[in-house]
Design a protein around this motif. Structure first.
Motif, PDB file in Angstrom:
ATOM      1  N   ARG A 157       0.843  -1.203   0.000  1.00 42.00           N
ATOM      2  CA  ARG A 157       0.000   0.000   0.000  1.00 42.00           C
ATOM      3  C   ARG A 157       0.875   1.249   0.000  1.00 42.00           C
ATOM      4  O   ARG A 157       1.926   1.275   0.632  1.00 42.00           O
ATOM      5  N   LEU A 158       0.416   2.273  -0.720  1.00 43.16           N
ATOM      6  CA  LEU A 158       1.044   3.592  -0.641  1.00 43.16           C
ATOM      7  C   LEU A 158       0.430   4.305   0.561  1.00 43.16           C
ATOM      8  O   LEU A 158      -0.791   4.407   0.655  1.00 43.16           O
ATOM      9  N   VAL A 159       1.274   4.787   1.467  1.00 44.53           N
ATOM     10  CA  VAL A 159       0.765   5.464   2.665  1.00 44.53           C
ATOM     11  C   VAL A 159       1.402   6.846   2.784  1.00 44.53           C
ATOM     12  O   VAL A 159       2.508   7.076   2.296  1.00 44.53           O
ATOM     13  N   ARG A 160       0.682   7.750   3.408  1.00 44.35           N
ATOM     14  CA  ARG A 160       1.258   9.043   3.748  1.00 44.35           C
ATOM     15  C   ARG A 160       1.187   9.152   5.264  1.00 44.35           C
ATOM     16  O   ARG A 160       0.117   9.409   5.832  1.00 44.35           O
ATOM     17  N   LEU A 161       2.289   8.870   5.946  1.00 44.60           N
ATOM     18  CA  LEU A 161       2.299   8.847   7.403  1.00 44.60           C
ATOM     19  C   LEU A 161       2.217  10.257   7.963  1.00 44.60           C
ATOM     20  O   LEU A 161       2.868  11.173   7.444  1.00 44.60           O
ATOM     21  N   SER A 162       1.464  10.412   9.031  1.00 43.54           N
ATOM     22  CA  SER A 162       1.529  11.653   9.800  1.00 43.54           C
ATOM     23  C   SER A 162       2.774  11.581  10.691  1.00 43.54           C
ATOM     24  O   SER A 162       3.358  10.506  10.884  1.00 43.54           O
ATOM     25  N   GLN A 163       3.168  12.716  11.239  1.00 38.49           N
ATOM     26  CA  GLN A 163       4.290  12.727  12.177  1.00 38.49           C
ATOM     27  C   GLN A 163       4.020  11.762  13.346  1.00 38.49           C
ATOM     28  O   GLN A 163       4.901  10.981  13.748  1.00 38.49           O
ATOM     29  N   VAL A 164       2.798  11.786  13.858  1.00 38.37           N
ATOM     30  CA  VAL A 164       2.433  10.931  14.999  1.00 38.37           C
ATOM     31  C   VAL A 164       2.503   9.447  14.612  1.00 38.37           C
ATOM     32  O   VAL A 164       2.980   8.610  15.389  1.00 38.37           O
ATOM     33  N   GLU A 165       2.052   9.107  13.411  1.00 38.60           N
ATOM     34  CA  GLU A 165       2.129   7.707  12.961  1.00 38.60           C
ATOM     35  C   GLU A 165       3.584   7.261  12.793  1.00 38.60           C
ATOM     36  O   GLU A 165       3.938   6.124  13.136  1.00 38.60           O
ATOM     37  N   ALA A 166       4.426   8.154  12.276  1.00 43.83           N
ATOM     38  CA  ALA A 166       5.852   7.818  12.147  1.00 43.83           C
ATOM     39  C   ALA A 166       6.480   7.638  13.525  1.00 43.83           C
ATOM     40  O   ALA A 166       7.297   6.738  13.739  1.00 43.83           O
ATOM     41  N   GLU A 167       6.096   8.470  14.475  1.00 41.28           N
ATOM     42  CA  GLU A 167       6.624   8.345  15.846  1.00 41.28           C
ATOM     43  C   GLU A 167       6.197   7.026  16.480  1.00 41.28           C
ATOM     44  O   GLU A 167       6.978   6.386  17.183  1.00 41.28           O
ATOM     45  N   GLY A 168       4.973   6.601  16.215  1.00 40.85           N
ATOM     46  CA  GLY A 168       4.486   5.322  16.748  1.00 40.85           C
ATOM     47  C   GLY A 168       5.238   4.147  16.144  1.00 40.85           C
ATOM     48  O   GLY A 168       5.612   3.201  16.837  1.00 40.85           O
ATOM     49  N   PHE A 169       5.487   4.234  14.858  1.00 38.92           N
ATOM     50  CA  PHE A 169       6.201   3.157  14.172  1.00 38.92           C
ATOM     51  C   PHE A 169       7.629   3.024  14.696  1.00 38.92           C
ATOM     52  O   PHE A 169       8.136   1.924  14.896  1.00 38.92           O
TER      53      PHE A 169
END
Ligand code: ATP
Ligand code: MG
Length: 142
Positions: free
Chosen positions: A36-48
């Protein structure tokens, strides 16, 4: 069979290297189970990247990972975790072996084109971060 989470990072997507990297993935014998193509938010990147929260590059890394679209993939192969990390090469493209993805497509230790899970427990967390069980064929005939 083993599964790992791969990411084609925003630097490689913006440089139009998705096709070339997919060709290497399939050429190496991985089965793409989900993508899947995703556009992560800053918060989603921090969670990952929560395990890296205390590292000095955490803010920069999560800003980069949320700077544009990325491609997330569930890859399957025997010994997939180790095999995908070998295909990517060392974290720092300047130290990665010739012919590896990071050597050929990475431009810095942060902008290094791809991500791969590093162990079975992190692979399970990372696959679950992006894909529901059904998308991975857990509840369907293969
Ligand atoms: P990945 O987890 O993305 O597969 P890795 O396991 O080789 O890479 P980690 O140590 O887990 O490397 O670091 C996660 C990511 O953080 C790296 O892929 C890179 O984008 C970034 N990174 C690592 N070290 C540095 C650093 N010294 N400076 C800036 N960014 C870094
Ligand atoms: Mg890592």
């Amino acid at each position: 069979m083993e599964r790992t989470l791969a990411i084609i990072k925003p630097d490689a997507v913006v440089a139009r290297q998705v096709g070339a990297i997919l060709q290497r993935i399939e050429g190496a014998g991985f089965t793409v189970r989900a993508m899947r193509l995703v556009r992560l938010s800053q918060v989603e990147a921090e969670g990952f990247y929560a395990v890296h929260r205390e590292r000095p590059f955490f803010g920069s890394l999560t800003a980069f990972m949320s700077s544009g679209p990325a491609v997330v993939l569930a890859l399957e192969a025997p010994d997939a975790i180790r095999k995908w990390r070998a295909l990517m090469g060392a974290t720092d493209p300047g130290k990665a072996d010739v012919g590896t993805i990071r050597c050929d497509f990475g431009t810095s230790i942060e902008h290094n084109a791809t991500h791969g899970s590093d162990a079975q427990d992190t692979a399970a967390f990372e696959l679950g971060y992006f894909f529901a069980g059904g998308e991975l064929g857990e509840d369907a005939e293969r």
